[in-house]
Scaffold this motif. Structure first.
Motif, short mmCIF file in Angstrom:
data_model
loop_
_atom_site.label_atom_id
_atom_site.label_comp_id
_atom_site.label_asym_id
_atom_site.label_seq_id
_atom_site.Cartn_x
_atom_site.Cartn_y
_atom_site.Cartn_z
N LEU A 103 0.84 -1.18 0.00
CA LEU A 103 0.00 0.00 0.00
C LEU A 103 0.88 1.24 0.00
O LEU A 103 1.88 1.30 0.74
CB LEU A 103 -0.90 0.01 1.24
CG LEU A 103 -1.85 -1.18 1.38
CD1 LEU A 103 -2.49 -1.19 2.77
CD2 LEU A 103 -2.92 -1.16 0.29
N PRO A 104 0.54 2.25 -0.79
CA PRO A 104 1.37 3.46 -0.84
C PRO A 104 1.13 4.35 0.37
O PRO A 104 0.00 4.80 0.62
CB PRO A 104 0.92 4.15 -2.13
CG PRO A 104 -0.51 3.70 -2.32
CD PRO A 104 -0.58 2.30 -1.75
N THR A 105 2.17 4.60 1.15
CA THR A 105 2.06 5.46 2.33
C THR A 105 3.16 6.53 2.29
O THR A 105 4.01 6.60 3.19
CB THR A 105 2.14 4.64 3.63
OG1 THR A 105 3.27 3.75 3.58
CG2 THR A 105 0.88 3.82 3.84
N PRO A 106 3.20 7.35 1.25
CA PRO A 106 4.27 8.35 1.12
C PRO A 106 4.16 9.44 2.17
O PRO A 106 3.14 9.60 2.84
CB PRO A 106 4.04 8.91 -0.29
CG PRO A 106 2.55 8.76 -0.50
CD PRO A 106 2.21 7.45 0.17
N GLY A 107 5.23 10.20 2.30
CA GLY A 107 5.28 11.31 3.25
C GLY A 107 6.54 11.29 4.07
O GLY A 107 7.27 12.27 4.13
N HIS A 108 6.82 10.13 4.68
CA HIS A 108 8.10 10.00 5.40
C HIS A 108 9.25 9.97 4.40
O HIS A 108 10.35 10.43 4.70
CB HIS A 108 8.08 8.73 6.23
CG HIS A 108 9.33 8.53 7.03
ND1 HIS A 108 9.62 9.25 8.16
CD2 HIS A 108 10.37 7.68 6.87
CE1 HIS A 108 10.78 8.87 8.66
NE2 HIS A 108 11.27 7.92 7.89
N SER A 109 8.99 9.41 3.24
CA SER A 109 9.91 9.45 2.10
C SER A 109 9.04 9.50 0.85
O SER A 109 7.83 9.27 0.92
CB SER A 109 10.84 8.24 2.10
OG SER A 109 10.12 7.06 1.81
N PRO A 110 9.61 9.79 -0.31
CA PRO A 110 8.77 10.01 -1.50
C PRO A 110 7.87 8.84 -1.86
O PRO A 110 6.74 9.04 -2.32
CB PRO A 110 9.80 10.28 -2.60
CG PRO A 110 10.98 10.82 -1.89
CD PRO A 110 11.03 10.09 -0.58
N GLY A 111 8.36 7.62 -1.69
CA GLY A 111 7.56 6.46 -2.08
C GLY A 111 7.43 5.44 -0.98
O GLY A 111 7.37 4.23 -1.24
N SER A 112 7.38 5.89 0.26
CA SER A 112 7.24 4.99 1.40
C SER A 112 6.07 4.03 1.19
O SER A 112 4.99 4.43 0.74
CB SER A 112 7.04 5.81 2.67
OG SER A 112 6.81 4.99 3.80
N THR A 113 6.28 2.77 1.53
CA THR A 113 5.30 1.71 1.28
C THR A 113 5.07 0.90 2.54
O THR A 113 6.01 0.62 3.29
CB THR A 113 5.81 0.78 0.16
OG1 THR A 113 5.94 1.52 -1.05
CG2 THR A 113 4.87 -0.39 -0.07
#
Length: 330
Positions: free
Chosen positions: A196-206
């Motif tokens: 699942l895509p959970t970006p924010g902490h890094s550009p493409g955090s998963t």
């Protein structure tokens, strides 16, 4: 449902400023991260071993390696990271190295079929070079940003930590919606390991949703540092990439939590009672009914229905009695 097991692997610990973990609402900055030498806490580093009956063993993240812990300045020599990070940033006892822990489960590094990289930060990819033949899955945005540098200084992916990887598998999230996520990626094709895509902490955090017979486990990497960060309006970590996107990812995790009654969230650095209890409960690879009930009771005591946090559960820094800069987070 495929019989899948998940084993937490403790790969040492890392010394971090308290504000990095809990100062996000006060806009704790990169400058403060570098300069604050009086409010440290130790937090664990975890990777996760996933046993799948047909796809073989997978890892989610790899933790740190001995070069980072024992020869920090030499490992990062010639880069800005040599000067931004303390020499004792990492602590890795020999018995907690990832290859030693895999051996306890009957595996060698060469047996690992795939590695899911939640993001490129060093405490998540420090042992990645032990798995050159594995397929390495990560969000495409993270993969394409691997050469970028935060503020022009700190590389997203330190080249030495990823140079042995041969089989990159950037993930495009083209699968169906689930919970608050409007897209997903089922990398094994049977619903047991869904990214699942959970970006924010890094550009493409998963984040990785692992569906076992007894529960659904969400392995968030650093999309959330601890379970308390689910209350994003009251507990927030330092923002390293995009604050608005980071908060949006937590909101989506909240909706997933509502949609899946048996969901348990496991982060990589959760030092709280919740994290410690559940990692111990997963020693056999699955949560018992009693441990799942314990987790849900803990959540009800901690969060209200809209994920406000019980004031008694708010974190606080406890200084060391002897004046040591490393204290505790309660």
């Amino acid at each position: 449902m495929t019989a899948v097991k998940v084993f937490p692997l403790r790969i040492g610990r890392t010394k971090v400023p308290y504000g990095q973990f809990y100062g996000g609402l006060d806009t704790f900055s990169l400058t403060e991260f570098v300069q604050d030498k009086d409010h440290f806490i130790w937090v664990p580093i975890h990777a996760f071993l996933i046993e799948h009956p047909s796809a073989g063993p997978f890892l989610v993240d790899t933790g740190i390696g001995p070069g980072q812990a024992d020869e920090h300045a030499r490992y990062y020599g010639g880069s800005i990271m040599e000067y931004l990070m303390d020499d004792d940033e990492y602590d890795l006892p020999a018995g907690e190295r990832i290859e030693v822990q895999l051996e306890r489960h009957g595996y060698r590094p060469a047996d690992i079929r795939g590695v899911v990289v939640t993001h490129f930060h060093e405490d998540h990819i420090g042992s990645l070079n032990l798995f050159p033949g594995a397929e390495v899955y990560l969000g495409r945005d993270e993969y394409e940003a691997r050469d970028s540098k935060a503020l022009g200084l700190v590389p997203l992916a330190y080249p030495r930590s990823i140079e042995a990887v041969e089989n990159w598998r950037p993930v495009d999230f083209t699968g169906p919606a689930i919970g608050g996520f409007d897209r997903s990626a089922d990398i094994l094709g049977d619903g047991s390991l869904v990214l699942l895509p959970t970006p924010g902490h890094s550009p493409g955090s998963t984040s990785a949703l692992v569906r076992t017979d007894s529960s659904d486990l969400l392995l968030t990497g650093d999309a959330m540092y601890t379970i308390r960060h689910l209350a994003v309006d009251h507990v927030r970590q330092m923002q390293t990439d995009n604050a608005e996107t980071f908060v949006d990812s937590i909101r989506r995790i909240q909706w997933l939590h509502r949609a899946l009654p048996n969901l348990v969230i496991l982060t990589s650095h959760d030092h709280t009672e919740y994290g410690e209890h559940l990692r111990g409960a997963l020693a056999g690879g699955e949560l018992s009914e009693a441990d799942l009930s314990w987790a849900k009771a803990w959540e009800r005591e901690t969060f209200d229905p809209v994920f406000g946090i019980n004031p008694a559960k708010l974190p606080r820094f406890v200084p060391a009695a002897d004046g040591d800069p490393v204290g505790l987070a309660r």
